[in-house]
Scaffold this active site. Structure first.
Site, mmCIF file in Angstrom:
data_model
loop_
_atom_site.group_PDB
_atom_site.id
_atom_site.type_symbol
_atom_site.label_atom_id
_atom_site.label_comp_id
_atom_site.label_asym_id
_atom_site.label_seq_id
_atom_site.Cartn_x
_atom_site.Cartn_y
_atom_site.Cartn_z
ATOM 1 N N SER A 16 0.805 -1.236 0.000
ATOM 2 C CA SER A 16 0.000 0.000 0.000
ATOM 3 C C SER A 16 0.835 1.281 0.000
ATOM 4 O O SER A 16 0.402 2.302 0.522
ATOM 5 C CB SER A 16 -0.970 0.054 1.191
ATOM 6 O OG SER A 16 -1.778 -1.074 1.194
ATOM 7 N N LYS A 19 2.681 1.743 -5.355
ATOM 8 C CA LYS A 19 3.471 1.341 -6.531
ATOM 9 C C LYS A 19 2.703 1.614 -7.821
ATOM 10 O O LYS A 19 3.283 2.033 -8.820
ATOM 11 C CB LYS A 19 3.770 -0.167 -6.480
ATOM 12 C CG LYS A 19 4.896 -0.555 -5.572
ATOM 13 C CD LYS A 19 5.381 -1.953 -5.889
ATOM 14 C CE LYS A 19 4.317 -3.017 -5.794
ATOM 15 N NZ LYS A 19 3.956 -3.471 -4.461
ATOM 16 N N ILE A 21 0.458 3.893 -8.409
ATOM 17 C CA ILE A 21 0.430 5.326 -8.723
ATOM 18 C C ILE A 21 1.814 5.786 -9.198
ATOM 19 O O ILE A 21 1.935 6.615 -10.105
ATOM 20 C CB ILE A 21 -0.029 6.147 -7.489
ATOM 21 C CG1 ILE A 21 -1.421 5.698 -7.035
ATOM 22 C CG2 ILE A 21 -0.006 7.643 -7.776
ATOM 23 C CD1 ILE A 21 -2.539 5.986 -8.001
ATOM 24 N N ASP A 150 8.732 -11.367 0.126
ATOM 25 C CA ASP A 150 7.629 -12.339 0.147
ATOM 26 C C ASP A 150 8.070 -13.576 -0.637
ATOM 27 O O ASP A 150 8.685 -13.451 -1.707
ATOM 28 C CB ASP A 150 6.387 -11.789 -0.589
ATOM 29 C CG ASP A 150 5.737 -10.628 0.139
ATOM 30 O OD1 ASP A 150 6.110 -10.379 1.294
ATOM 31 O OD2 ASP A 150 4.871 -9.973 -0.466
ATOM 32 N N PRO A 192 14.690 0.512 7.518
ATOM 33 C CA PRO A 192 13.846 -0.433 6.765
ATOM 34 C C PRO A 192 14.145 -0.398 5.262
ATOM 35 O O PRO A 192 14.152 -1.441 4.607
ATOM 36 C CB PRO A 192 12.417 0.055 7.046
ATOM 37 C CG PRO A 192 12.520 0.806 8.326
ATOM 38 C CD PRO A 192 13.885 1.437 8.345
ATOM 39 N N THR A 193 14.435 0.784 4.746
ATOM 40 C CA THR A 193 14.770 0.902 3.319
ATOM 41 C C THR A 193 16.077 0.174 3.023
ATOM 42 O O THR A 193 16.188 -0.571 2.038
ATOM 43 C CB THR A 193 14.869 2.397 2.918
ATOM 44 O OG1 THR A 193 13.562 2.941 3.003
ATOM 45 C CG2 THR A 193 15.419 2.578 1.517
ATOM 46 N N CYS A 383 -25.203 -1.805 -13.351
ATOM 47 C CA CYS A 383 -25.237 -3.261 -13.400
ATOM 48 C C CYS A 383 -26.265 -3.799 -12.391
ATOM 49 O O CYS A 383 -27.457 -3.672 -12.631
ATOM 50 C CB CYS A 383 -23.837 -3.836 -13.231
ATOM 51 S SG CYS A 383 -23.686 -5.458 -13.990
ATOM 52 N N ARG A 464 -23.990 -11.864 -15.401
ATOM 53 C CA ARG A 464 -24.584 -13.117 -15.885
ATOM 54 C C ARG A 464 -26.090 -12.984 -16.112
ATOM 55 O O ARG A 464 -26.695 -13.807 -16.767
ATOM 56 C CB ARG A 464 -24.411 -14.234 -14.838
ATOM 57 C CG ARG A 464 -22.987 -14.664 -14.611
ATOM 58 C CD ARG A 464 -22.918 -15.871 -13.683
ATOM 59 N NE ARG A 464 -21.595 -15.953 -13.087
ATOM 60 C CZ ARG A 464 -20.518 -16.450 -13.706
ATOM 61 N NH1 ARG A 464 -20.613 -16.908 -14.924
ATOM 62 N NH2 ARG A 464 -19.342 -16.467 -13.084
ATOM 63 N N HIS A 509 -20.754 -1.057 -17.247
ATOM 64 C CA HIS A 509 -19.997 -0.339 -16.217
ATOM 65 C C HIS A 509 -19.307 0.887 -16.817
ATOM 66 O O HIS A 509 -18.146 0.797 -17.229
ATOM 67 C CB HIS A 509 -18.930 -1.261 -15.618
ATOM 68 C CG HIS A 509 -19.470 -2.363 -14.786
ATOM 69 N ND1 HIS A 509 -19.533 -2.316 -13.415
ATOM 70 C CD2 HIS A 509 -20.001 -3.556 -15.141
ATOM 71 C CE1 HIS A 509 -20.065 -3.435 -12.963
ATOM 72 N NE2 HIS A 509 -20.350 -4.203 -13.991
ATOM 73 N N GLU A 511 -18.084 3.324 -15.362
ATOM 74 C CA GLU A 511 -16.985 3.814 -14.514
ATOM 75 C C GLU A 511 -15.613 3.379 -15.016
ATOM 76 O O GLU A 511 -14.614 4.063 -14.781
ATOM 77 C CB GLU A 511 -17.189 3.368 -13.058
ATOM 78 C CG GLU A 511 -17.013 1.881 -12.751
ATOM 79 C CD GLU A 511 -18.275 1.045 -12.952
ATOM 80 O OE1 GLU A 511 -19.168 1.468 -13.713
ATOM 81 O OE2 GLU A 511 -18.359 -0.052 -12.355
HETATM 82 N N1 GLN Z 1 -24.948 -9.937 -10.160
HETATM 83 C C1 GLN Z 1 -25.433 -9.323 -11.353
HETATM 84 C C2 GLN Z 1 -25.195 -10.191 -12.582
HETATM 85 O O1 GLN Z 1 -24.406 -11.069 -12.552
HETATM 86 C C3 GLN Z 1 -24.822 -7.944 -11.548
HETATM 87 C C4 GLN Z 1 -23.350 -7.962 -11.744
HETATM 88 C C5 GLN Z 1 -22.688 -6.625 -11.514
HETATM 89 O O2 GLN Z 1 -23.226 -5.754 -10.864
HETATM 90 N N2 GLN Z 1 -21.472 -6.483 -12.012
HETATM 91 O O3 GLN Z 1 -25.809 -9.980 -13.598
#
Ligand code: GLN
Length: 532
Positions: A16, A19, A21, A150, A192-193, A383, A464, A509, A511
């Site tokens: 966190s 990296k 950004i 890690d 630490p660095t 969605c 889906r 979506h 966004e």
């Molecule tokens: N669960 C819903 C579907 O599968 C909506 C999926 C979502 O919001 N990305 O259709």
């Protein structure tokens, strides 16, 4: 044509530190100097992709145009570089092993013993080099997930070591570490660095550049001390302080000369000053927003800001365009009920109902949707948010009391139903309807058309279930119109209630496609409706 340059970003001390950004900011600066750049994330977990991960585990799953379910850092890469990424930009340990094991089963290793070195590391190297191969990019920035030391990131670091050796001056490693401030001692601590760089050196990787994440200004003597003890040039130690916005990070690194040092080490000619005017303008705007607008995002992962990263960014981009600062209340859908909805949402100028999976928190989302519809509050359902709007409308306007989604229960009225192609699917990984599909906006007198300014759009998907067209005529007769459709399958992509200030539900979506320099038109229109 000049060789593609490879920049590896590793992290030390803790996770966190930013990296993603850092990688995005450096790539942005090189891009702004006239080069084509892409960014890749290597994730050291065994899931083949993050698509099956709970958001509590790993934050949002970001989806690319080509339908890859990827790490949320790819969202940052796209928002910074303003160019799309693809499946090749995110590779996990799981994918690497899957490829190697599939090859072994096919007999491709001709009887050899298949081992982590060289077979796993070779496959990692192949995935890194793939992006440089076609000559599309002058530079590839590869962020190695996890923290040096890690166990699971060892093969990745070994691949970096080998590539640095093979590529010579065409590769470099930037190591991002933490320099903590101990309040009781009143001191900034570099140990630490130093230890983190030692860990890298043990594997054989000498970092070329160090970036020190710090909450306090570092003076020159600290930088010099780190340079001396870590074997790094004095001018190659930079700091990454806390800033008001992630979008200021490229400018902070530019001021310090990070891009120039990286480029000169890679012998990438500095052709011109970076063109950052548009970026600076946007940032200036962001920092000078005065009017505050309260909105709500209703979802079930609201305790974890990373779960809705792209929505958060897209909203802020849209606020910036509309000259308002958004005061976003993240409302937990499980805590919303008929008794408290007016108290919680009553002062909000817009309500967004978030995507999601499964039954938990659905009732609250439906209550929020009803509140937005009945009180004429601008509403954006994404969605699952759109699906909730359809269920709510069917129940409360059409009077179908048991309307539901077949995702949640068996109902005689599945107004949202599983897609035909999904019915036979048993594997959960990478089997949803994913990636970019076209959508045709069939009615120009709609908020969606006014927002996009065109009737054919491409948006990304991850679902889906779909709007059940059996109910379409009834829904439309009562005022919820299916105004966006997939041109081939007729799948409903956008619903709107016309008799409402601004009520839009989208199966896709939006966004994922909002960028700092080109905010998404639907989010911009949504926030515009909130303030008008
Ligand atoms: N669960 C819903 C579907 O599968 C909506 C999926 C979502 O919001 N990305 O259709």
């Amino acid at each position: 044509m000049a060789n593609t340059k490879f920049i590896f970003v590793t992290g030390g001390v803790t996770s966190s530190l930013g990296k993603g950004i850092l990688a995005a900011s450096l790539a942005k600066l090189i891009q702004a100097r006239g080069y084509s750049v892409t960014i890749q994330k290597l994730d050291p977990y065994l899931n083949v992709d993050p698509g099956t991960l709970n958001p509590y585990e790993h934050g949002e799953c970001f989806v690319t145009d080509d339908g890859a379910e990827t790490d949320l850092d790819l969202g940052h890469y796209e928002r910074f570089l303003n160019v799309p990424t693809s499946q090749a930009n995110n590779v996990t340990t799981g994918r690497i092993y899957q490829t190697v094991i599939n090859k072994e089963r096919k007999g491709d290793y001709l009887g050899k013993t298949v081992q982590i070195i060289p077979h796993i590391t070779d496959e990692i190297k192949r995935c890194i080099m793939l992006l440089g191969k076609r000559g599309d990019y002058d530079a590839v920035v590869t962020e190695i997930g996890g923290v040096v030391g890690d166990i699971e990131s060892l093969p990745f670091i070994e691949a970096v070591r080998q590539l640095k050796w093979e590529l010579g001056g065409d590769a470099l490693c930037i190591h991002l570490t933490l320099v903590p401030y101990l309040a009781a001692a009143g001191e900034i601590k570099t140990k630490p660095t130093q230890h983190s760089v030692k860990k890298l050196l043990e594997i054989g990787v000498q970092p070329d550049i160090l970036v020190l994440r710090t909450e306090h200004d570092l003076n020159n003597s600290i930088r010099q001390k780190v340079a001396l003890f870590c074997n790094v040039d004095k001018n190659a130690v930079f700091e990454s302080p806390d800033l008001q916005s992630i979008y200021e990070v490229p400018l902070s690194f530019y001021k310090q000369g990070l891009d120039e040092v990286a480029m000169s080490k890679l012998r990438l000619p500095i052709k011109r000053d970076p063109d950052l005017e548009a970026w600076k303008d946007k940032l200036n705007r962001l920092y000078n927003l005065k009017d505050i607008v309260k909105i709500a995002v209703v979802g079930k992962y609201v305790e974890l800001p990373d779960a809705y990263k792209s929505i958060h960014e897209a909203l802020n981009h849209a606020g910036m365009v509309n000259n308002v600062k958004l005061d976003i209340e993240w409302v937990h859908s499980e805590k919303l009920n008929d008794n408290n909805v007016a108290e919680i949402l009553g002062d909000k100028k817009a309500i967004l109902v978030a995507p999601g999976f499964g039954h938990r928190g659905i009732d609250g989302k439906i209550i929020a949707t009803r509140y937005a519809r009945e009180n004429n509050i601008p509403f954006l359902g994404i969605c699952l948010g759109m699906q909730c709007a359809v269920i709510e409308f069917a129940r409360n306007v059409l009077g179908i009391a048991d309307a539901n989604s077949s995702e949640f229960c068996i109902t005689p009225n599945p107004v949202i139903d599983i897609m035909e192609q999904q019915k036979a699917i048993t594997n959960m990984g990478h089997t949803m309807r994913l990636g970019a599909y076209p959508c045709h906006i069939i009615d120009q007198d709609t908020n969606a058309f006014r927002a996009y300014g065109t009737d054919t759009i491409q948006e990304r998907h991850r679902h889906r279930y779909e709007f059940n067209n059996t109910y379409l005529a009834d829904m439309e007769a009562h005022g919820m119109k299916a105004i966006g459709r997939n041109p081939e399958s007729d799948l409903v992509e956008i619903v709107e209630i016309k008799d409402h200030k601004w009520f839009v539900g989208v199966q896709f979506h939006p966004e994922y496609k909002s960028r700092f320099e080109t905010p998404h038109p639907l989010f911009v229109a949504f926030i515009k409706a909130a303030i008008s």
